[in-house]
Design a protein around this motif. Structure first.
Motif: not given
Length: 99
Positions: A29-31, A40-41, A92-94
């Motif tokens: 993920d390059n975001g 990530l889940i 899993g993402s902030k």
């Protein structure tokens, strides 16, 4: 005339070679919260035919791939009704998801 054809062929070869895109690693993920997708889940989304797809939503981007058995055949587990996503696929993402 041969020089003109040679120049045209050289120009054509150069223009076609410009069409080759660089290889992009789609497992990263390059975001905004960049990192490897394995951090990530994933959850499971069941398509209208009843077959499973791995789904990850990191708040900005979403990722989806068909769930396959070791022989490459689709997995249709009945984990949820068709058209429904289940599991902690937004974990899993902030980066928060407003939807």
């Amino acid at each position: 005339m041969k020089r003109i054809k040679g120049v045209l062929l050289l120009g054509l070869a150069a223009s076609v070679s410009a069409c080759v895109e660089p290889k992009i690693d789609k497992t990263v993920d390059n975001g905004r919260d960049s990192g490897h997708l394995s951090n990530l889940i994933a959850g499971v989304w069941v398509d209208p035919n009843g077959c499973d797809h791995w789904i990850i939503d990191d708040g900005v981007e979403g990722y989806l791939s068909q769930r396959l058995d070791p022989y490459g055949k689709p997995v249709c587990s009945g984990a949820a009704p068709p058209g429904v996503a289940t599991g902690p696929y937004k974990e899993g993402s902030k980066f928060g998801d407003w939807i």
